[in-house]
Design an enzyme around this catalytic site. Structure first.
Site, PDB file in Angstrom:
ATOM      1  N   LYS A 182       0.986  -1.121   0.003  1.00  0.00           N
ATOM      2  CA  LYS A 182      -0.055  -0.003  -0.040  1.00  0.00           C
ATOM      3  C   LYS A 182       1.026   1.168   0.017  1.00  0.00           C
ATOM      4  CE  LYS A 182      -1.831   3.110   2.722  1.00  0.00           C
ATOM      5  NZ  LYS A 182      -1.462   4.150   2.060  1.00  0.00           N
ATOM      6  N   CYS A 291      13.930  11.052   7.147  1.00  0.00           N
ATOM      7  CA  CYS A 291      13.809  10.504   8.534  1.00  0.00           C
ATOM      8  C   CYS A 291      15.362  10.450   8.937  1.00  0.00           C
ATOM      9  CB  CYS A 291      13.358   8.908   8.694  1.00  0.00           C
ATOM     10  SG  CYS A 291      14.300   7.835   7.940  1.00  0.00           S
ATOM     11  N   GLU A 397       9.053  16.201  15.583  1.00  0.00           N
ATOM     12  CA  GLU A 397       9.910  16.121  14.366  1.00  0.00           C
ATOM     13  C   GLU A 397       9.340  17.259  13.481  1.00  0.00           C
ATOM     14  OE1 GLU A 397       8.306  12.732  11.902  1.00  0.00           O
ATOM     15  OE2 GLU A 397      10.400  12.320  11.079  1.00  0.00           O
TER      16      GLU A 397
END
Ligand code: NAD
Length: 497
Positions: A182, A291, A397
């Site tokens: 997905k 990331c 973040e």
């Protein structure tokens, strides 16, 4: 190829790839928008529960034959896929730039890193071997064989649309499992193209499936009793509160890679000339949507002269970054993925200022975009000084082109700040002193540690690590750990009388 050649020329409606067929979804349709041009480049379906169920059924049906296919023959499909990926290297890279906005060089890097995982998985006949011991008791032998488990779900984030599903899928199918991918519905195009190439490479129907959509598809995977495990990469709230939690409840094995708020530590003995370019890619590469991006720079030492000279060089180099459409080869930073992400990052910049940080370079003002593009998703690089560890711009973040800068007295203090942060994905030190480097490597709580490296991206034959708030699970994606994740160790003890 023309400079701005776009492989996606018209906004076609994407289909799911289920059981070797391209199937129209009955779900609602969403636009996929190129963030540089703001043009719609595809229509992506939000697939339904029935559609994810149909994909699981197709994968389950394909599993017995695929599992019984010798690993060398499975590897041949991967070798053919690798050749096709090389043949379509530039096209795949351009699609990523169109759907995500990153520069074409960043996309080429992403394509290369994706292909490397296919290459590593080609070694499956050896990677999958078990081990044995003779005479564990008199006349009795014991051995381990690695067996595939069945159907796995692979769920990707928006920031590396092509590469991240390839951290898992090649190992899953090489070991004899079947997968349902997905992709992020924000960037579904490169996975759609990849599935066409998988089909061309000759994988049997049902081994590799793609179902587009959002939460319904993810929940359908998590609830389905015939899905054995999930390999997920995305934000920490989804990784921890949805994926890891639900896999625990339903007894599935899981890799759940989450978010990050990384630190880059600069020692006073760092090689400044080599460090500055590394910081540019670390903080502003992929428009900070990585990331592994640096988020906070910690400059160690009380020498004001060193700090001022270093920061002058950082600000000067940053202010010259060329912003524009990533397909333009001269552009060094593309737009953010969408307007909402841009607004969220601006919110973080404002919160930093309110909490006492000093704005040194303002990416919100007077953004110079090369070429004639709407400024909807563009944001310039921003530098904030006088940052402290408790600020939101350090603890949360941001995922954008910002650099927060703080000063500390010594390395111990720097390591303590890194270790107290909720995230522990990738931290790096720049130094010319082996003892400092060793101390950092030894003490920092971080899954991926850089020593004079700004982006700590593990090669395909090493695990893509992550710790604490950045990772939920035990085994990681890529290499040997992925092979272990996608196989069960069956132990056999035998005696012949
Ligand atoms: P996200 O968590 O919003 O989405 C990731 C995937 O989960 C998507 O496919 C999305 O459709 C699905 N999803 C989102 N919310 C869901 C919910 N409530 N229930 C079920 N499914 C849901 O992440 P994103 O914004 O697409 O990606 C960016 C994030 O990914 C950042 O936090 C980044 O640090 C992280 N990331 C981590 C790594 C790593 O290796 N640790 C690598 C790349 C990106």
């Amino acid at each position: 190829m023309a400079l701005l050649e776009e492989p996606i020329k018209e906004a076609r409606r994407l289909k799911n790839f289920i059981g070797g067929e391209w199937v129209e979804s009955k779900g609602e349709i969403k636009d996929v928008v190129n963030p540089a041009t703001c043009q719609t480049i595809a229509k992506v379906p939000v697939s339904t529960k029935d559609e994810i169920d149909a994909a699981v059924e197709a994968a389950k049906e394909a599993f017995p034959d695929w599992r019984a296919t010798p690993p060398v023959a499975r590897a041949r499909c991967l070798f053919r896929l690798k050749e096709l990926l090389e043949e379509h290297f530039e096209e795949l890279s351009r699609i990523q730039t169109q759907e995500h906005g990153k520069t074409i060089d960043e996309s080429r890097g992403e394509t290369r890193r994706g292909i490397e995982n296919v290459e590593v998985a080609c070694g499956i006949p050896t990677l999958m071997m078990g081990y044995n011991a003779e005479d564990i008791a008199s006349g009795i032998d014991e051995y381990v064989i690695r067996q595939p488990l069945g159907v796995f779900g692979i769920i990707g984030p928006f920031n590396f649309p092509f590469m991240i599903p390839l951290w898992s899928a090649p190992y899953a199918v090489a070991t004899g499992n079947c997968v349902i991918i997905k992709p992020s519905s924000e960037v579904p195009l490169s996975q759609a193209r990849l599935a066409e190439l998988v089909d061309e490479a000759g994988f049997p129907p049902g081994v590799w499936n793609v179902v587009h959509g959002g939460r319904t598809v993810v929940n359908g995977m998590l609830d389905h009793p015939d899905i054995q495990g999930i390999a997920f990469v995305g934000s920490t709230p989804t990784a921890r509160d949805v994926i890891y939690k639900r896999c625990g409840e339903t007894g599935k094995r899981v890799i759940a890679q989450g978010g990050a708020a990384n630190f880059i530590v600069i020692m006073p003995d760092a090689n400044v000339r080599a460090t500055i370019p590394a910081l540019m890619t670390s903080f502003f590469g992929n428009t900070g949507q990585r990331c592994l991006s640096g988020q906070t720079l910690i400059v160690v030492g009380e020498d004001d002269g060193f700090y001022n000279n270093f920061m002058d060089a950082v600000v000067d180099t940053t202010s010259r970054i060329i912003i524009g459409n990533g397909l333009d080869e001269s552009v060094q930073m593309g737009p953010l993925r969408d307007k909402e992400k841009r607004e969220k990052i601006i919110g973080y910049i404002e919160s930093g200022i309110q909490e006492g940080a000093k704005l040194r370079l303002d990416g919100r003002a007077n953004i110079k975009i090369r070429g004639d593009y709407p400024d909807t998703c563009f944001l310039g690089p921003t530098i904030l000084e006088n940052v402290t560890p408790d600020m939101r711009i350090v603890r949360e973040e941001i995922f954008g082109p910002t650099m927060g800068v703080m000063r500390v007295k010594n390395l111990d203090e720097a390591i303590e700040i890194c270790n107290e942060n909720p995230y522990h994905n990738a931290d790096a030190i720049f130094t010319s002193d082996g003892k400092s480097a060793r101390e950092f490597q030894y003490s920092v709580i971080s899954g991926n540690v850089g020593i004079n490296i700004g982006i700590v991206a593990p090669m395909a034959f090493f695990p893509f690590s992550g710790m604490a708030g950045s990772f939920y699970g035990i085994l990681h994606t890529q290499g040997q750990e992925a092979v272990r994740f996608f196989t069960e160790s069956k132990v056999v003890i035998q005696r012949w009388l």
